[in-house]
Write an enzyme that holds these catalytic residues in place. Structure first.
Site, PDB file in Angstrom:
ATOM      1  N   CYS A  39     -11.086  -6.593  -1.013  1.00 56.58           N
ATOM      2  CA  CYS A  39     -10.246  -5.570  -0.377  1.00 56.58           C
ATOM      3  C   CYS A  39     -10.110  -4.322  -1.247  1.00 56.58           C
ATOM      4  O   CYS A  39      -9.785  -3.257  -0.742  1.00 56.58           O
ATOM      5  CB  CYS A  39      -8.873  -6.145  -0.077  1.00 56.58           C
ATOM      6  SG  CYS A  39      -8.022  -6.710  -1.559  1.00 56.58           S
TER       7      CYS A  39
ATOM      8  N   ARG B  57     -11.146   0.468   6.806  1.00 54.98           N
ATOM      9  CA  ARG B  57      -9.682   0.558   6.927  1.00 54.98           C
ATOM     10  C   ARG B  57      -9.314   1.712   7.862  1.00 54.98           C
ATOM     11  O   ARG B  57      -8.406   1.603   8.689  1.00 54.98           O
ATOM     12  CB  ARG B  57      -9.048   0.796   5.538  1.00 54.98           C
ATOM     13  CG  ARG B  57      -9.136  -0.387   4.588  1.00 54.98           C
ATOM     14  CD  ARG B  57      -8.283  -1.545   5.032  1.00 54.98           C
ATOM     15  NE  ARG B  57      -6.877  -1.188   5.166  1.00 54.98           N
ATOM     16  CZ  ARG B  57      -6.002  -1.134   4.163  1.00 54.98           C
ATOM     17  NH1 ARG B  57      -6.376  -1.475   2.951  1.00 54.98           N
ATOM     18  NH2 ARG B  57      -4.741  -0.794   4.391  1.00 54.98           N
TER      19      ARG B  57
ATOM     20  N   HIS C  11      -1.294  -9.000   4.606  1.00 51.97           N
ATOM     21  CA  HIS C  11      -1.906  -7.662   4.613  1.00 51.97           C
ATOM     22  C   HIS C  11      -2.758  -7.545   5.887  1.00 51.97           C
ATOM     23  O   HIS C  11      -3.989  -7.527   5.825  1.00 51.97           O
ATOM     24  CB  HIS C  11      -2.747  -7.493   3.339  1.00 51.97           C
ATOM     25  CG  HIS C  11      -3.117  -6.079   3.014  1.00 51.97           C
ATOM     26  ND1 HIS C  11      -2.730  -4.993   3.787  1.00 51.97           N
ATOM     27  CD2 HIS C  11      -3.875  -5.556   1.991  1.00 51.97           C
ATOM     28  CE1 HIS C  11      -3.213  -3.886   3.249  1.00 51.97           C
ATOM     29  NE2 HIS C  11      -3.903  -4.197   2.169  1.00 51.97           N
TER      30      HIS C  11
ATOM     31  N   ARG D 188       4.674  -0.225   3.020  1.00 59.31           N
ATOM     32  CA  ARG D 188       4.131  -1.164   2.038  1.00 59.31           C
ATOM     33  C   ARG D 188       5.299  -1.616   1.191  1.00 59.31           C
ATOM     34  O   ARG D 188       5.923  -0.797   0.502  1.00 59.31           O
ATOM     35  CB  ARG D 188       3.043  -0.492   1.192  1.00 59.31           C
ATOM     36  CG  ARG D 188       2.690  -1.276  -0.049  1.00 59.31           C
ATOM     37  CD  ARG D 188       1.444  -0.787  -0.714  1.00 59.31           C
ATOM     38  NE  ARG D 188       0.280  -1.190   0.051  1.00 59.31           N
ATOM     39  CZ  ARG D 188      -0.976  -1.137  -0.394  1.00 59.31           C
ATOM     40  NH1 ARG D 188      -1.229  -0.671  -1.602  1.00 59.31           N
ATOM     41  NH2 ARG D 188      -1.973  -1.530   0.358  1.00 59.31           N
TER      42      ARG D 188
ATOM     43  N   ASP E   1     -10.275 -11.337  -4.319  1.00 53.79           N
ATOM     44  CA  ASP E   1      -9.243 -10.317  -4.521  1.00 53.79           C
ATOM     45  C   ASP E   1      -8.705 -10.497  -5.941  1.00 53.79           C
ATOM     46  O   ASP E   1      -9.017 -11.498  -6.617  1.00 53.79           O
ATOM     47  CB  ASP E   1      -8.126 -10.491  -3.467  1.00 53.79           C
ATOM     48  CG  ASP E   1      -7.029  -9.426  -3.574  1.00 53.79           C
ATOM     49  OD1 ASP E   1      -7.274  -8.362  -4.187  1.00 53.79           O
ATOM     50  OD2 ASP E   1      -5.911  -9.662  -3.060  1.00 53.79           O
TER      51      ASP E   1
ATOM     52  N   GLN F  75      -5.616  -4.878   6.411  1.00 56.03           N
ATOM     53  CA  GLN F  75      -6.814  -5.233   5.653  1.00 56.03           C
ATOM     54  C   GLN F  75      -7.665  -6.222   6.449  1.00 56.03           C
ATOM     55  O   GLN F  75      -8.888  -6.067   6.546  1.00 56.03           O
ATOM     56  CB  GLN F  75      -6.398  -5.851   4.305  1.00 56.03           C
ATOM     57  CG  GLN F  75      -7.568  -6.213   3.418  1.00 56.03           C
ATOM     58  CD  GLN F  75      -8.351  -4.984   2.980  1.00 56.03           C
ATOM     59  OE1 GLN F  75      -7.792  -4.046   2.444  1.00 56.03           O
ATOM     60  NE2 GLN F  75      -9.648  -4.981   3.208  1.00 56.03           N
TER      61      GLN F  75
HETATM   62  N1   CP Z   1      -6.958  -2.640  -0.064  1.00 55.52           N
HETATM   63  C1   CP Z   1      -5.859  -1.858  -0.169  1.00 55.52           C
HETATM   64  O1   CP Z   1      -4.847  -2.054   0.498  1.00 55.52           O
HETATM   65  O2   CP Z   1      -5.987  -0.831  -1.056  1.00 55.52           O
HETATM   66  P1   CP Z   1      -4.804   0.128  -1.578  1.00 55.52           P
HETATM   67  O3   CP Z   1      -3.871  -0.727  -2.370  1.00 55.52           O
HETATM   68  O4   CP Z   1      -5.494   1.166  -2.402  1.00 55.52           O
HETATM   69  O5   CP Z   1      -4.111   0.723  -0.382  1.00 55.52           O
HETATM   70  N1  NVA Z   2      -3.356  -8.845  -3.417  1.00 54.88           N
HETATM   71  C1  NVA Z   2      -3.351  -7.456  -3.818  1.00 54.88           C
HETATM   72  C2  NVA Z   2      -3.929  -6.606  -2.743  1.00 54.88           C
HETATM   73  C3  NVA Z   2      -4.002  -5.132  -3.053  1.00 54.88           C
HETATM   74  C4  NVA Z   2      -4.541  -4.324  -1.917  1.00 54.88           C
HETATM   75  C5  NVA Z   2      -1.937  -7.031  -4.153  1.00 54.88           C
HETATM   76  O1  NVA Z   2      -1.009  -7.408  -3.432  1.00 54.88           O
HETATM   77  O2  NVA Z   2      -1.754  -6.331  -5.147  1.00 54.88           O
END
Ligand code: CP
Ligand code: NVA
Length: 309
Positions: free
Chosen positions: A266, A294, A131, A104, A226, A134
């Site tokens: 999400c 997920r 993502h 990530r 989101d 997701q």
């Molecule tokens: N939706 C998602 O990726 O959640 P987290 O940031 O908790 O991993």
């Molecule tokens: N768009 C959000 C998604 C988190 C899972 C972010 O990038 O923070």
């Protein structure tokens, strides 16, 4: 077996995506019926995080465990990807210890470098650009609800962000109709839009880009939202909160959609900002089964990359 990565939905064909979703569904059923076979026995994966996470971390750790493999978490401070150590050095070192990397990151380019220099499968656990894990869970959730994805009308309300990009990718790859309503200045990236237009030509998806949430929910079967402030955008919080007020998914907006619409997010959500308590906790909401998917979607991805299923 040729090394495969999972960096973007856009890299996969319709049949590959359907195959991974089928494997995910089969593994979900197998788990419910008593447990998974250890198809990833002896396999290991490093989970490299530059940002916080609940779902991604826990679902990858548990998913790997359920398939007989081993995954472990590496915190942002420990690895310092691109800060404490060059991305390519992290990639080459990890490749001597583990069979795969999930990362990530902030910059999407860092995933590309991890994939290039490690030579082992790399999975995108979210970047500033997209993502894809997701989106696989989202597709699974929609298929479970409607029995299909093709032809389903998905309305994304809010920021043209990483989650929106991957959702548009999977919708246009698999023939769902995708609309987005965002404030001016918060459009999706041009390159994602032009790629999606090409995918839509092949799949027959309809694409709508709007600034009016009420226009796009009229025919929606799925309303998706989101956060207005993604990780890394904290300094823009105040101006974003102002710009996005008309884009809240509240009961009035849900009432403007067909009565069997489902609401997805999400997570994590910001209750009272992009979604109200009433909607998130209400009868249209599917956010919890969506989060649970997920686990199942990513097991499909890991099986595809590491067990060649
Ligand atoms: N939706 C998602 O990726 O959640 P987290 O940031 O908790 O991993
Ligand atoms: N768009 C959000 C998604 C988190 C899972 C972010 O990038 O923070």
């Amino acid at each position: 077996m040729k090394k495969k990565d999972f960096l973007s939905i856009a890299d996969f064909s319709e049949s590959e995506l359907i195959h991974i979703l089928d494997v995910a569904q089969a593994l979900k059923k197998e788990l419910k019926e008593g447990g998974n076979k250890p198809i990833l026995k002896g396999k290991s994966m490093a989970l490299v995080f530059q940002k916080p996470s609940l779902r991604t971390r826990v679902s990858f750790e548990m998913g790997m465990h359920q398939l007989g493999g081993y995954a472990f978490y590496l915190s942002p401070d420990e690895v310092g990807l691109g800060k404490r150590e060059a991305v390519k050095d992290v990639a080459m070192v990890l490749a001597g210890y583990v069979d795969a990397i999930m990362a990530r990151v902030f910059q999407h380019q860092h995933l590309i470098e991890l994939a290039e220099f490690s030579g082992i499968p790399v999975i995108n656990g979210l970047s500033d650009y997209n993502h894809p894990c997701q989106a696989m869970a989202d597709a699974l959730t929609i298929i479970e609800e409607f029995g299909k994805l093709k032809g389903i009308n998905i309305a994304f309300i809010g920021d043209g962000n990483n989650v929106a990009v991957s959702l548009m990718d999977i919708a246009t790859k698999l023939g769902a109709n995708f609309s987005i309503a965002n404030p001016k200045g918060y459009d999706m990236p041009e390159e994602a839009i032009s790629a999606a237009k090409e995918f839509a030509k092949l799949s027959g998806s309809r694409l709508v880009f709007s600034n009016d949430p009420y226009e796009i929910v009229k025919n929606a079967q799925v309303i998706y939202t989101d956060t207005w402030i993604s990780m890394g955008q904290e300094s823009e919080a105040e101006e974003r909160k102002k710009a996005f007020i008309p884009y809240q998914v509240n009961q009035k907006l849900v009432d403007a959609a067909p009565k069997d619409v489902i609401v997805m997010h999400c997570l994590p959500s910001h209750r009272g900002q992009e979604i109200t308590d009433e909607v998130q906790d209400g009868p249209h909401s599917r956010v919890i089964p969506q989060a649970h998917n997920r686990l199942h979607a990513q097991k499909g991805i890991m099986a595809y990359l590491l067990a060649d299923l």
